[in-house]
Design an enzyme around this catalytic site. Structure first.
Site, PDB file in Angstrom:
ATOM      1  N   GLU A  48      -1.103  -5.387   8.800  1.00 50.88           N
ATOM      2  CA  GLU A  48      -0.226  -4.750   9.788  1.00 50.88           C
ATOM      3  C   GLU A  48      -0.786  -4.945  11.195  1.00 50.88           C
ATOM      4  O   GLU A  48      -1.996  -4.804  11.398  1.00 50.88           O
ATOM      5  CB  GLU A  48      -0.130  -3.244   9.500  1.00 50.88           C
ATOM      6  CG  GLU A  48       0.553  -2.925   8.191  1.00 50.88           C
ATOM      7  CD  GLU A  48       0.678  -1.431   7.933  1.00 50.88           C
ATOM      8  OE1 GLU A  48       0.310  -0.622   8.817  1.00 50.88           O
ATOM      9  OE2 GLU A  48       1.144  -1.067   6.839  1.00 50.88           O
ATOM     10  N   ASP A  50       0.847  -1.203   0.000  1.00 47.63           N
ATOM     11  CA  ASP A  50       0.000   0.000   0.000  1.00 47.63           C
ATOM     12  C   ASP A  50       0.883   1.254   0.000  1.00 47.63           C
ATOM     13  O   ASP A  50       0.375   2.374  -0.068  1.00 47.63           O
ATOM     14  CB  ASP A  50      -1.015  -0.013   1.140  1.00 47.63           C
ATOM     15  CG  ASP A  50      -0.379  -0.063   2.510  1.00 47.63           C
ATOM     16  OD1 ASP A  50       0.865  -0.184   2.596  1.00 47.63           O
ATOM     17  OD2 ASP A  50      -1.120   0.007   3.512  1.00 47.63           O
ATOM     18  N   SER A  51       2.210   1.052   0.021  1.00 44.49           N
ATOM     19  CA  SER A  51       3.132   2.176  -0.207  1.00 44.49           C
ATOM     20  C   SER A  51       2.884   2.781  -1.584  1.00 44.49           C
ATOM     21  O   SER A  51       3.382   3.865  -1.884  1.00 44.49           O
ATOM     22  CB  SER A  51       4.588   1.719  -0.084  1.00 44.49           C
ATOM     23  OG  SER A  51       4.831   0.581  -0.892  1.00 44.49           O
ATOM     24  N   LYS A  67      -1.139  -9.287   3.136  1.00 41.38           N
ATOM     25  CA  LYS A  67      -0.350  -8.816   4.284  1.00 41.38           C
ATOM     26  C   LYS A  67      -1.206  -7.875   5.128  1.00 41.38           C
ATOM     27  O   LYS A  67      -1.920  -7.022   4.581  1.00 41.38           O
ATOM     28  CB  LYS A  67       0.921  -8.106   3.815  1.00 41.38           C
ATOM     29  CG  LYS A  67       1.721  -7.496   4.972  1.00 41.38           C
ATOM     30  CD  LYS A  67       3.126  -7.106   4.574  1.00 41.38           C
ATOM     31  CE  LYS A  67       3.249  -5.781   3.871  1.00 41.38           C
ATOM     32  NZ  LYS A  67       2.761  -4.623   4.635  1.00 41.38           N
ATOM     33  N   ASP A  89      -1.124  -6.092  -0.152  1.00 43.82           N
ATOM     34  CA  ASP A  89      -1.382  -5.463   1.146  1.00 43.82           C
ATOM     35  C   ASP A  89      -2.875  -5.282   1.338  1.00 43.82           C
ATOM     36  O   ASP A  89      -3.584  -4.867   0.413  1.00 43.82           O
ATOM     37  CB  ASP A  89      -0.735  -4.066   1.174  1.00 43.82           C
ATOM     38  CG  ASP A  89       0.449  -4.001   2.104  1.00 43.82           C
ATOM     39  OD1 ASP A  89       0.508  -4.807   3.056  1.00 43.82           O
ATOM     40  OD2 ASP A  89       1.318  -3.134   1.878  1.00 43.82           O
ATOM     41  N   GLU A 110       9.582  -3.844  10.245  1.00 41.16           N
ATOM     42  CA  GLU A 110       9.959  -2.552   9.663  1.00 41.16           C
ATOM     43  C   GLU A 110      10.485  -1.605  10.739  1.00 41.16           C
ATOM     44  O   GLU A 110       9.830  -1.407  11.776  1.00 41.16           O
ATOM     45  CB  GLU A 110       8.735  -1.924   8.956  1.00 41.16           C
ATOM     46  CG  GLU A 110       9.059  -0.561   8.344  1.00 41.16           C
ATOM     47  CD  GLU A 110       8.028  -0.053   7.354  1.00 41.16           C
ATOM     48  OE1 GLU A 110       7.084  -0.787   7.002  1.00 41.16           O
ATOM     49  OE2 GLU A 110       8.184   1.107   6.926  1.00 41.16           O
TER      50      GLU A 110
HETATM   51  O1  KIV Z   1       3.589  -1.085   1.642  1.00 44.41           O
HETATM   52  C1  KIV Z   1       4.750  -1.503   1.583  1.00 44.41           C
HETATM   53  O2  KIV Z   1       5.477  -1.300   0.603  1.00 44.41           O
HETATM   54  C2  KIV Z   1       5.253  -2.257   2.730  1.00 44.41           C
HETATM   55  C3  KIV Z   1       6.722  -2.585   2.731  1.00 44.41           C
HETATM   56  C4  KIV Z   1       7.496  -1.380   3.003  1.00 44.41           C
HETATM   57  C5  KIV Z   1       7.030  -3.676   3.649  1.00 44.41           C
HETATM   58  O3  KIV Z   1       4.522  -2.572   3.600  1.00 44.41           O
END
Ligand code: KIV
Length: 281
Positions: A115, A44-45, A113, A83, A182
């Site tokens: 968090e 989600d970056s 994924k 994510d 992280e």
């Molecule tokens: O969203 C993302 O790119 C991440 C990585 C930095 C692990 O969660």
């Protein structure tokens, strides 16, 4: 051969380090896959590096589905983890399972994924029971940036360090196949790594993790700034700026396009056409 989640457990057991990377679109996924990366995270970056937001909290399920589909189309072998965006799993385990299902069924990811630690273990259990592999994410969890008071290293105090270790153990018990750590102090990441059977994937957490993950744009020099935890392997910002400037110069000077870049017509047809045009005048 497509990479399966069991590969990462095997790599940990063999002491083989696990390189992972993010990708958000078809061309970069294709390049990462061709390079042989075993795991691509549609992070989600993308909210920061592709959509230009200040944080990941603005990323929606629709964004994740669209970008994951593009990455899937560009990938043949790598395991694709999508994510789960902010508020797609926090409100209830039911939401979590439903949205994880969408990322698998509609978007084509192989895993998701999430968090967080203890507070998401019920959701993790429900998702894995539904047959969907889950990657955990502890330490600096960017979706909680407002709660954490900024993008800071996590686990520096004794209670924080103990909580991080406890969360990691609980996530493993809930069924994750790996955990991203992280911005966690290196020695703490090493303790967590040794304690777990599943691999840890670090970002700003030192070489003691089983693998590493980086944001593709940071490695390629496509970000506004290179974070402290990243190493820049290319300067594509410069390459692209120079290429665009060269194109503009060619257009202005009349050096582009040439005949080579121009659609052609048969000479006989052209002569006839020009004759007709002249006769019409
Ligand atoms: O969203 C993302 O790119 C991440 C990585 C930095 C692990 O969660």
């Amino acid at each position: 051969m497509p990479v399966r989640i069991t590969k990462f457990q095997e790599m940990k057991q063999m002491g083989e380090r696990i390189p992972c990377i993010t990708a958000y679109d078809y061309p970069t996924a294709k390049l990462a896959d061709a390079a042989g990366i075993p795991l691509i995270l549609v992070g989600d970056s993308l909210g920061n590096v592709v959509l230009g937001f200040g944080s990941t909290v603005h990323v929606t399920m629709d964004d994740m589905v669209r970008h994951t589909q593009a990455v899937v189309r560009g990938t043949r072998e790598a395991l694709i983890v999508a994510d789960m965006p902010f508020m797609s799993y926090q409100a209830s385990p039911e939401d979590a399972v439903r949205n994880a299902g969408i990322l698998i069924q509609e978007a084509g990811a192989h895993a998701v994924k999430l968090e967080g630690g203890e507070f998401i273990t019920e959701a993790v259990g429900r998702i894995t029971n539904a047959g969907i592999p889950v990657l955990g994410h502890l330490g600096l969890t960017p979706q909680s940036v407002n709660q954490l008071g900024g993008y800071r290293v996590q686990g520096r105090t004794l209670p924080q360090a103990q909580k991080l270790l406890d969360d990691a153990v609980e996530l493993e018990a809930a069924g994750v196949f790996g955990i991203v750590l992280e911005s966690v102090p290196g020695p703490l990441a090493e303790v967590v790594t040794k304690r777990l059977r599943v691999p840890t994937i670090g970002i700003g957490a030192g070489a003691g993790c089983d693998g590493q993950i980086q944001v593709l744009h940071d490695l390629l020099g496509l970000s506004d700034r290179v974070p402290k935890h990243a190493k820049q392997y290319a300067n594509l910002n410069q390459v692209i700026e120079e290429a665009i400037a060269a194109y503009m110069g060619d257009v202005r000077d009349g050096d582009f396009p040439t005949d080579e870049h121009t659609a052609q017509i048969d000479d006989a047809v052209l002569r006839e056409f020009m004759g007709d045009v002249a006769a019409d005048r």
